[in-house]
Design an enzyme around this catalytic site. Structure first.
Site, PDB file in Angstrom:
ATOM      1  N   GLU A  49      13.707  13.742  24.656  1.00 19.96           N
ATOM      2  CA  GLU A  49      14.020  14.718  23.616  1.00 19.96           C
ATOM      3  C   GLU A  49      13.812  16.106  24.208  1.00 19.96           C
ATOM      4  OE1 GLU A  49      12.618  16.027  19.129  1.00 19.96           O
ATOM      5  OE2 GLU A  49      11.140  15.489  20.641  1.00 19.96           O
ATOM      6  N   ASP A  97       0.820  -1.219   0.000  1.00 18.24           N
ATOM      7  CA  ASP A  97       0.000   0.000   0.000  1.00 18.24           C
ATOM      8  C   ASP A  97       0.851   1.265   0.000  1.00 18.24           C
ATOM      9  OD1 ASP A  97       0.966   0.083   2.582  1.00 18.24           O
ATOM     10  OD2 ASP A  97      -0.997   0.188   3.566  1.00 18.24           O
ATOM     11  N   ASP A 108       8.074   5.454  21.320  1.00 16.61           N
ATOM     12  CA  ASP A 108       7.944   6.898  21.457  1.00 16.61           C
ATOM     13  C   ASP A 108       6.820   7.208  22.442  1.00 16.61           C
ATOM     14  OD1 ASP A 108       8.836   9.524  20.425  1.00 16.61           O
ATOM     15  OD2 ASP A 108       9.293   8.363  18.631  1.00 16.61           O
ATOM     16  N   HIS A 126      14.612  11.296  12.540  1.00 13.85           N
ATOM     17  CA  HIS A 126      13.544  11.539  11.569  1.00 13.85           C
ATOM     18  C   HIS A 126      13.298  13.030  11.318  1.00 13.85           C
ATOM     19  CE1 HIS A 126      11.750  11.819  15.519  1.00 13.85           C
ATOM     20  NE2 HIS A 126      10.744  12.490  15.001  1.00 13.85           N
ATOM     21  N   ASP A 127      13.906  13.893  12.131  1.00 11.51           N
ATOM     22  CA  ASP A 127      13.716  15.342  11.989  1.00 11.51           C
ATOM     23  C   ASP A 127      14.940  16.048  11.404  1.00 11.51           C
ATOM     24  OD1 ASP A 127      11.126  15.451  13.000  1.00 11.51           O
ATOM     25  OD2 ASP A 127      11.801  15.673  15.073  1.00 11.51           O
ATOM     26  N   ASP A 168       9.057  12.361  23.558  1.00 11.95           N
ATOM     27  CA  ASP A 168       8.999  13.463  22.597  1.00 11.95           C
ATOM     28  C   ASP A 168       8.844  14.798  23.323  1.00 11.95           C
ATOM     29  OD1 ASP A 168       8.671  14.205  19.693  1.00 11.95           O
ATOM     30  OD2 ASP A 168       6.752  14.967  20.441  1.00 11.95           O
TER      31      ASP A 168
END
Length: 561
Positions: A256, A25, A98, A329-330, A199
């Site tokens: 974080e 997908d 996370d 990922h950032d 996070d």
């Protein structure tokens, strides 16, 4: 220094949407991760940090959670998660989830109730304020552009969202909110997960007066960060979380924490304070920032990078613990940011890996880093998906009148989609990531940069990372040794030692595409054996360490004799 499993581990971050798609997908999923566990076991990592897989409307790629105890349909089911957890544990790989509890999705049942009326029982689960003279309660700017406040017609006031307007901030002043969060954490820990990456957890305590922030020249909004970062009750909350939840489990925690200093880092991570194991700071991620913040293209200096990283090494030497990372990922891809993603891609990727993994702290590898994956330069803004990049583009082009090509260039260098392009597994179509249409275009260089190629090449970045990880398991000096910076004024060489008892390791990293000479007078009488190197020309004899010639982007670690 207390020995702990999480100090001796290497963590691998998976961004599930982009890792591996099992059903065609175009979206990575839990079964896709299960398919690749043997690959991760081959690499040798100890812990997976799994970016959010919870039920979410996906406004911010899963960091807007609608239901903390359900799995996003696109990723699979809770049964799939249970299989993933069991299969990872069967391979001695732990899983850290996370924890996103500064905010939820605006579609979370708590917020649906909270916004419905001022006397709803869930009203105080979020932060509501009246406007001032027809304006929002403060002038704070959202991390994703615009105001941090959104007006709610039903109740005639505003709710706070430091991020997207679909990510309202939870009210941690409310005892019931904290109790709900702790119950949710216990639910996951009882399921068998091995910890949490938290996070923006240093945002959960806000300044009670909600003052306006300073407005920089040319800016429309004020900087509210002094009033929502490292707030007045943050240590109280984390200590309570540790006491009520974390202390009852053998887990790893990393917070974080944008804007955190080393002194604050010690408060968050010192053993006797019973808060967290380690923090992610962002100081080195800002070394190439400037007048436009992260979007500046000012370049960077190695001396600045060394000053930041060594400061954290020294400050957390005796208390606290460092997390070590180049990518997540950032962030843009490290080989494109601090290395050379052209001629010296493989060599500079190995150098950067050495520089990081030989420091004191727990190393984090972001998916594809072990392959030397690079930034992507899409031709059109329409190919990008990241909310932060799209908002910045619209603001700069439509409000400020900037040249679209120039703004796109900034996104090419700094945009978050650089990290989010699908994992490159093979030279097959779409990099072997999916048999369908990928949710985000694959970097076109997948035909030459992919896992299949790397596994078959003994000289690949993958096999080099595998050796770095193995060395960490074999050598306590890499984990617990004392750090000392050398050649601090050099703009070419990042050099340091790690010392543990009688053993000293000397790490030399050339950050340039030119041959350079490391002049190490203090080691003039010493020689060394090579522990690991990416050098192409072999050192045929015992190396004298007073003067060491380094190839372009060479990284060599010596054991002093």
């Amino acid at each position: 220094m207390t020995k702990q499993w999480w100090k001796e581990s290497v963590v691998y971050q998976i961004y599930p949407r982009s890792f591996n798609d099992s059903n065609g997908d175009g979206i990575g999923d839990l079964q896709g991760i299960i398919e690749k566990l043997d690959y991760l076991a081959e690499l040798g990592i100890d812990v997976i940090w799994l970016s959010p897989v919870y039920d979410s409307p996906n406004d911010d790629n899963g960091y807007d959670i609608r239901d903390y105890r359900s799995i996003m349909n696109e990723f699979g089911s809770m049964e799939d998660f249970d299989v993933l957890l069991a299969e990872a544990h069967n391979r001695n790989i732990r899983i850290v989830m996370d924890l996103v509890v500064n905010h939820t999705s605006d579609e979370h049942s708590w917020f649906v109730e909270s916004k419905s009326s001022k006397d709803n029982p869930k009203r105080d689960y979020y932060i509501w304020k009246d406007g001032k003279d027809g304006q929002p309660p403060t002038n704070w700017e959202s991390a994703f552009s615009g105001s941090t406040w959104e007006y709610n017609e039903a109740t005639g006031d505003y709710y706070l969202h430091i991020f997207s307007k679909k990510q309202p901030d939870l009210n941690w002043e409310n005892d019931e909110v904290r109790s709900e969060v702790y119950d949710m954490m216990k639910w996951w820990l009882d399921k068998g997960i091995d910890g949490f990456r938290m996070d923006v957890v240093n945002f959960i305590s806000k300044h009670p007066d909600y003052p306006n922030g300073e407005v920089q020249p040319g800016k429309q909004y004020g900087d509210g960060s002094p009033y929502f970062m490292n707030g007045p009750r943050i240590h109280e909350y984390l200590n309570e979380m540790n006491r009520q939840v974390l202390s009852n489990y053998d887990v790893m925690t990393v917070g974080e924490m944008p804007g955190v200093t080393p002194d604050e880092g010690k408060l968050y991570t010192a053993d006797e304070r019973n808060e967290l194991n380690m923090v992610f700071h962002f100081e080195h991620m800002g070394v190439d920032g400037g007048e436009m913040g992260k979007w500046s293209l000012n370049g960077w200096n190695l001396t600045d990078l060394k000053e930041i990283l060594s400061k954290w090494q020294y400050e957390l030497e005796e208390e606290g613990w460092n997390s070590l990372y180049w990518n997540n990922h950032d962030q843009p891809r490290v080989v494109s940011r601090f290395g050379d993603d052209g001629e010296y891609r493989k060599k500079s990727a190995k150098m950067l890996g050495t520089c990081l993994h030989m420091m004191k702290g727990t190393p984090y590898i972001y998916q594809g880093e072990e392959l030397g994956m690079t930034n992507v330069a899409f031709e059109s803004i329409d190919q990008y998906e990241d909310l932060e990049s799209l908002n910045m583009y619209n603001e700069r082009v439509n409000q400020y009148g900037d040249d679209p090509a120039e703004v796109l260039e900034r996104i090419h260098h700094k945009g978050r989609d650089n990290a989010r392009t699908p994992m490159q597994w093979s030279a097959e179509e779409n990099g072997g990531f999916t048999t369908g249409q990928p949710w985000l275009d694959v970097n076109p260089n997948y035909r030459t940069i992919n896992a299949e190629e790397a596994l078959s090449d003994e000289d690949s970045v993958f096999h080099y990372y595998k050796r770095l990880i193995q060395l960490r398991k074999e050598n306590e000096t890499i984990v617990y040794g004392k750090f000392d910076l050398l050649l601090e004024d050099s703009e070419s060489i990042f050099a340091y030692t790690r010392t543990n008892g009688d053993e000293t390791l000397l790490v030399l990293c050339n950050f340039t595409k030119e041959p350079v000479t490391a002049e190490l007078g203090e080691f003039a009488s010493r020689s060394g054996d090579v522990l690991i190197t990416n050098r192409e020309e072999e050192r045929t004899e015992e190396t004298q360490l007073g003067t060491v010639e380094l190839e372009p982007f060479e990284a060599t670690t010596f054991v002093l004799k």
